[in-house]
Scaffold this active site. Structure first.
Site, mmCIF file in Angstrom:
data_model
loop_
_atom_site.group_PDB
_atom_site.id
_atom_site.type_symbol
_atom_site.label_atom_id
_atom_site.label_comp_id
_atom_site.label_asym_id
_atom_site.label_seq_id
_atom_site.Cartn_x
_atom_site.Cartn_y
_atom_site.Cartn_z
ATOM 1 N N THR A 20 0.820 -1.217 0.000
ATOM 2 C CA THR A 20 0.000 0.000 0.000
ATOM 3 C C THR A 20 0.849 1.259 0.000
ATOM 4 O O THR A 20 0.501 2.270 -0.629
ATOM 5 C CB THR A 20 -0.921 -0.016 1.238
ATOM 6 N N THR A 98 1.569 -4.605 4.199
ATOM 7 C CA THR A 98 1.413 -5.023 5.597
ATOM 8 C C THR A 98 0.669 -6.347 5.746
ATOM 9 O O THR A 98 0.735 -6.977 6.792
ATOM 10 C CB THR A 98 0.650 -3.952 6.401
ATOM 11 N N ASP A 99 -0.020 -6.773 4.684
ATOM 12 C CA ASP A 99 -0.832 -7.990 4.802
ATOM 13 C C ASP A 99 -0.025 -9.201 5.252
ATOM 14 O O ASP A 99 -0.551 -10.077 5.952
ATOM 15 C CB ASP A 99 -1.494 -8.328 3.451
#
Ligand code: ASP
Length: 366
Positions: A20, A98-99
């Protein structure tokens, strides 16, 4: 938050993997990773004032969900090569989605023997949103990587002005900026006015040999046990897997009806018993009913201890890739899970873990 200058001469490499933090609107179909690592670094206000020299490596440009074990193993290899070829590098930052940070950071931690910190960061809000957190997180990560007091702690995760150990950190919220938490043990430190302050230190490291390129990937499943579980998933696993992690109830419990299936699986492949609760350790000797932790460990399941199911799967995958036998796996889980003496880690342990400032650069420690 102001950053006091004070790191002139320190050098950090930033690896960009996407996420992101690097996403912009690709037409009307939502955001996707487009920004280069150089563009990310250029967007950080206040970085020049720190005096830290930053070099960039465009490594991947992917959403976190599409990163693989091969990507992270190649990254660990590249970090090793760059930092040993150039001992003037003080630390490494990895920017990614970040997932999957709670998994990739732990894999990096297992494969990074050097003393210099590898600091993983990302963002929860893409650059074009008001309150985008990418620049602040990247600035904080660079400050942590450059700081002489953050070494010998393996891989760290820095977001929202908190410094977490890769082995403990979890993503706990789908969208909150402060999503990363270390429910067991808490953060290792914080950023205060832009400077890292360590309040805890790890007592030992757990590093495995880096796998050779092209090692065949083992297949390791994670099955969460649920209320009224009839074993449908477990029944179909034999023959398809090299290893299994079971995310069990509470301190390590499953319905009695699943015991024969797990018993059969544990005779064929390593089966690791973790807790689905999100914090705390699997027990060893408390409950005695069929499907209890005592029952399952007695049948050869390996306790994950404090490791949550996702971390346990990363460790099991890495142990299988290294060709470990069952006693080696058991010893490794005992140490990594926090329930046996760190001296029993099966591989040489890198470096010291005291709080002395390390010497400049990424000194190889084993
Ligand atoms: N939401 C994710 C992120 O924070 C997307 C990803 O992991 O690529 O970056």
């Amino acid at each position: 938050m102001a950053v006091s200058p004070g790191m002139p001469g320190r050098r950090v490499i930033v690896y960009g993997l996407g996420g992101t933090i690097a996403m912009t609107a690709a037409g009307s179909d939502g955001v996707a990773p487009t920004l280069s690592t150089a563009q990310l670094v250029a967007s950080v206000p206040g970085l020049a004032a720190t005096g830290i020299g930053v070099e960039v490596e465009d490594f991947r440009r992917l959403p976190g969900a599409s990163l693989t074990f091969d990507d992270i193993t190649a990254l660990a290899q590249s970090v090793h090569e760059l930092t040993t070829a150039d001992p003037g590098i003080d630390g490494v930052v990895v920017v990614q989605g970040t997932d999957t940070i709670e998994e990739t950071a732990y894999l990096l931690d297992l494969l990074h023997p050097e003393a210099c910190p590898v600091v993983v960061t990302g963002a929860m809000r893409p650059p074009q949103l008001a309150g985008a957190d990418g620049p602040a997180n990247l600035l904080a990560a660079i400050a942590v990587a450059a700081n002489p007091h953050t070494g010998d702690q393996g891989c760290l995760v820095v977001l929202a002005d908190e410094i977490h150990a890769a082995r403990r950190v979890r993503k706990t919220h789908t969208s909150a900026g402060a999503t990363f938490r270390s429910p067991t043990g808490g953060p290792l430190g914080y950023l205060v006015e832009g400077q890292p302050r360590m309040v805890n230190r790890l007592t030992h490291r757990t590093v495995l040999p880096r796998p050779a390129a092209g090692s065949p990937p083992p297949r390791v499943a994670l099955v969460t046990i649920v209320l009224g579980d009839d074993g449908l998933l477990l029944e179909h696993l034999p023959g398809h897997l090299d290893g299994l992690v079971v995310a069990a109830f509470g301190v390590g419990h499953v319905p009695a009806a699943l015991v024969p299936l797990l018993d059969t699986l544990a005779r064929r492949i390593p089966v690791v018993l973790a807790s689905r609760t999100g914090a705390g350790s699997v027990a060893a000797a408390t409950y005695g009913f069929p499907g209890s932790e005592r029952d399952l460990l007695g049948r050869g399941l390996i306790s994950a201890g404090f490791l949550d199911p996702l971390k346990a799967r990363i460790l099991l995958h890495t142990l299988l890739t290294a060709g470990s036998d069952r006693p080696t796996m058991t010893a490794a889980f005992g140490v990594a899970g926090g329930y046996t003496d760190p001296a029993r880690w099966p591989w040489p342990r890198p470096g010291r873990t005291d709080s002395q400032p390390r010497s400049p650069g990424c000194v190889a420690t084993n």
